[in-house]
Design an enzyme around this catalytic site. Structure first.
Site, mmCIF file in Angstrom:
data_model
loop_
_atom_site.group_PDB
_atom_site.id
_atom_site.type_symbol
_atom_site.label_atom_id
_atom_site.label_comp_id
_atom_site.label_asym_id
_atom_site.label_seq_id
_atom_site.Cartn_x
_atom_site.Cartn_y
_atom_site.Cartn_z
ATOM 1 N N TYR A 1 0.857 -1.191 0.000
ATOM 2 C CA TYR A 1 0.000 0.000 0.000
ATOM 3 C C TYR A 1 0.888 1.234 0.000
ATOM 4 O O TYR A 1 1.741 1.394 0.874
ATOM 5 C CB TYR A 1 -0.913 0.021 1.231
ATOM 6 C CG TYR A 1 -1.786 1.256 1.290
ATOM 7 C CD1 TYR A 1 -2.753 1.484 0.321
ATOM 8 C CD2 TYR A 1 -1.629 2.209 2.294
ATOM 9 C CE1 TYR A 1 -3.543 2.628 0.350
ATOM 10 C CE2 TYR A 1 -2.412 3.356 2.335
ATOM 11 C CZ TYR A 1 -3.375 3.557 1.358
ATOM 12 O OH TYR A 1 -4.152 4.695 1.381
ATOM 13 N N ASP B 1 9.262 2.734 0.515
ATOM 14 C CA ASP B 1 8.153 3.463 1.115
ATOM 15 C C ASP B 1 8.196 3.174 2.614
ATOM 16 O O ASP B 1 7.800 2.097 3.066
ATOM 17 C CB ASP B 1 6.828 3.011 0.498
ATOM 18 C CG ASP B 1 5.648 3.762 1.099
ATOM 19 O OD1 ASP B 1 5.851 4.524 2.063
ATOM 20 O OD2 ASP B 1 4.523 3.572 0.602
ATOM 21 N N LYS C 1 3.403 10.077 8.278
ATOM 22 C CA LYS C 1 2.963 9.720 9.627
ATOM 23 C C LYS C 1 3.814 10.344 10.747
ATOM 24 O O LYS C 1 3.626 11.501 11.064
ATOM 25 C CB LYS C 1 2.886 8.194 9.743
ATOM 26 C CG LYS C 1 1.907 7.604 8.694
ATOM 27 C CD LYS C 1 1.313 6.323 9.128
ATOM 28 C CE LYS C 1 0.630 5.555 8.014
ATOM 29 N NZ LYS C 1 -0.725 6.014 7.710
HETATM 30 C C1 LIG Z 1 3.285 2.499 3.464
HETATM 31 C C2 LIG Z 1 2.352 3.649 3.208
HETATM 32 N N1 LIG Z 1 2.594 4.457 2.184
HETATM 33 C C3 LIG Z 1 1.825 5.531 1.927
HETATM 34 C C4 LIG Z 1 0.719 5.801 2.709
HETATM 35 C C5 LIG Z 1 -0.132 6.984 2.404
HETATM 36 O O1 LIG Z 1 0.027 7.957 3.366
HETATM 37 P P1 LIG Z 1 -1.150 9.037 3.603
HETATM 38 O O2 LIG Z 1 -2.296 8.304 4.206
HETATM 39 O O3 LIG Z 1 -0.544 10.049 4.502
HETATM 40 O O4 LIG Z 1 -1.468 9.581 2.249
HETATM 41 C C6 LIG Z 1 0.427 4.966 3.792
HETATM 42 C C7 LIG Z 1 -0.739 5.229 4.659
HETATM 43 O O5 LIG Z 1 -1.133 4.450 5.488
HETATM 44 C C8 LIG Z 1 1.255 3.852 4.051
HETATM 45 O O6 LIG Z 1 1.001 3.007 5.040
#
Ligand SMILES: Cc1ncc(COP(=O)(O)O)c(C=O)c1O
Length: 442
Positions: A153, A255, A282
């Site tokens: 994700y 990521d 986060k």
């Molecule tokens: C691994 C990862 N990448 C990207 C995101 C996206 O971040 P945001 O919700 O701040 O757009 C998340 C959100 O949970 C995530 O867990």
């Protein structure tokens, strides 16, 4: 079925105000909220307040928080130093139309910590951060397609909305996963531009990458498969991705929006694998909306307006000063010993859950790294997305509702994270609640 009803009955009895709020909310907001990822059946609790490691819902039920806003609130809710810094910054202005020193402070802290960061830029979400890592990779390599792991994700922008919580029945063989759109409304080219690799299946993933070697701008991966299950990568999987990208002119993107939680330098420090680009989010904003992306200077130069810029990047609230001071204050409080302590306590929780499940003869796999954990009701080892997809989802949902009924908040797929305010006693309470709920649901 009888058991399901009993857990649900308790939940309905405990949460009438949340239900009423949700029903009212549905009049104005589709599904009653703005975030599908935190919906659960029959309706979510509505939170009235959060303090320390506790959240209180609209019915006055106090729960121990073991998810911390999907891993964000690493210092718990309302840490004094962060609140003070935010109040001070707010008195000097909430948002500016020129840069401020607040962003340089956080940028320096991140560049000192994250092995792959020569330079960094800020966004308002992890979604924008991964979007920019991919855009930068395309601009840098001149290539179009990229590879991502099945189950990975990376936020909600089009490119990465493929093969996330996909039903294996529609996703091809485990050895040859096919891209499956994760949302209606995506342009057709999105699935064509993605190559899907199985997480942690090193040889299969390598073979698939080799088949597409000339096309790939990047491979993007979570070093810990996060929201879908908190499954750490095997070191050889990440090593393979590093070697493949290096050998084939594509970029490796980590990521670390979630996994930045595992060490001062993120999972890349823990694994000793340095990607070309990294996205963060986060915890970096100390509780305010945030994202960040960074990496090698020769790639980040694409964003430099004095040299072009070749990649467009704007955003009214990028590097908002309130977010920057909350983030910097949070980072400064996160010392190596804090991470060690978090990891030790989380391991106590993992062991505790395993012990309960052994005693109650319930197959379980408890995954995670550092302060992240995932509970999976399955007897088979959990290493890949397909392993997660095979777990007992019915028991998982009953356990989730049961934990809510017993005063514990985790994510609805039983993943969670600790804040620094959680004590050994809280872990013991978690395990006691888990035992009680499992006893009535196994
Ligand atoms: C691994 C990862 N990448 C990207 C995101 C996206 O971040 P945001 O919700 O701040 O757009 C998340 C959100 O949970 C995530 O867990």
């Amino acid at each position: 079925m009888v058991r399901t009803d009993s857990e649900l009955e308790r939940y309905l009895q405990l949460t009438p105000n949340s239900r009423a709020l949700w029903e009212d909310a549905r009049e104005y907001l589709p599904g009653g909220d703005s975030r599908n990822s935190i919906f659960w059946n029959p309706y979510p609790i509505f939170i009235e307040s959060a303090s320390g490691c506790h959240v209180v819902d609209a019915d006055g039920v106090d729960r121990l928080d073991f998810i911390n806003t999907m891993t964000t609130m690493i210092l718990g809710h309302g840490p004094e130093p962060v609140l003070r810094a935010v109040a001070e910054q707010a008195s000097k202005g909430l948002a500016y139309n020129a840069p401020s020193r607040t962003q340089v402070r956080l940028a320096k802290l991140l560049c000192e910590r994250v092995p792959s960061f020569d330079q960094v830029r800020f966004t308002n979400s992890g979604t924008e951060a991964t979007l920019n890592t991919l855009r930068a990779a395309r601009a840098f390599t001149g290539r179009q397609r990229f590879a991502k792991a099945e189950g990975g994700y990376h936020g909600t922008h089009d490119s990465v909305s493929v093969s996330v919580r996909v039903d294996p029945a529609s996703a091809g063989d485990a050895d040859n996963p096919r891209p499956v759109p994760a949302s209606a409304g995506l342009p057709d080219y999105v699935a064509l531009d993605v190559v899907i690799i199985p997480f942690n299946e090193t040889q299969t993933a390598r073979r698939i990458l080799e088949e597409n070697r000339e096309d790939l701008a990047a491979v993007i991966v979570e070093p810990v498969l996060g929201s879908v299950g908190m499954v750490p990568a095997d070191p050889e999987f990440l090593d393979m991705l590093r070697d493949f990208t290096q050998d084939n002119g594509s970029l490796l993107i980590f990521d670390e929006v979630i996994s930045f939680r595992v060490a001062q330098g993120g999972a890349q420090e823990t694994y000793g694998v340095t990607p070309d680009l990294t996205s963060l989010g986060k915890i970096v904003g100390g509780g305010f909306p945030v994202g960040a992306f960074g990496g090698r200077k020769d790639i980040m130069d694409l964003y430099d307006p004095t040299r072009g810029p070749r990649v467009s990047h704007a955003g009214t609230f990028n590097a908002n000063p309130v977010t920057m001071v909350a983030g910097a204050t949070t980072m400064e409080l996160l010392t190596p010993s804090v991470y060690r302590n978090l990891a030790e306590l989380t391991e106590t929780l993992r062991q505790g859950v395993r012990k309960v499940c052994t005693e109650l003869e319930t197959p379980v796999q408890v995954t995670g790294l550092g302060s992240l954990f995932g509970i999976h009701f399955t007897s088979a080892e959990v290493r890949t997305y397909r392993d997660i997809a095979a777990e007992d989802a019915d028991l998982r949902h009953r356990m989730f509702l049961g934990l809510l009924n017993e005063g514990v908040l985790v994510a609805s797929n039983l993943v969670g994270s600790l804040s620094t305010l959680i004590t050994e006693e809280d872990i013991a309470d978690f395990c006691a609640a888990f035992r009680k709920v499992l006893e009535r649901n196994r």
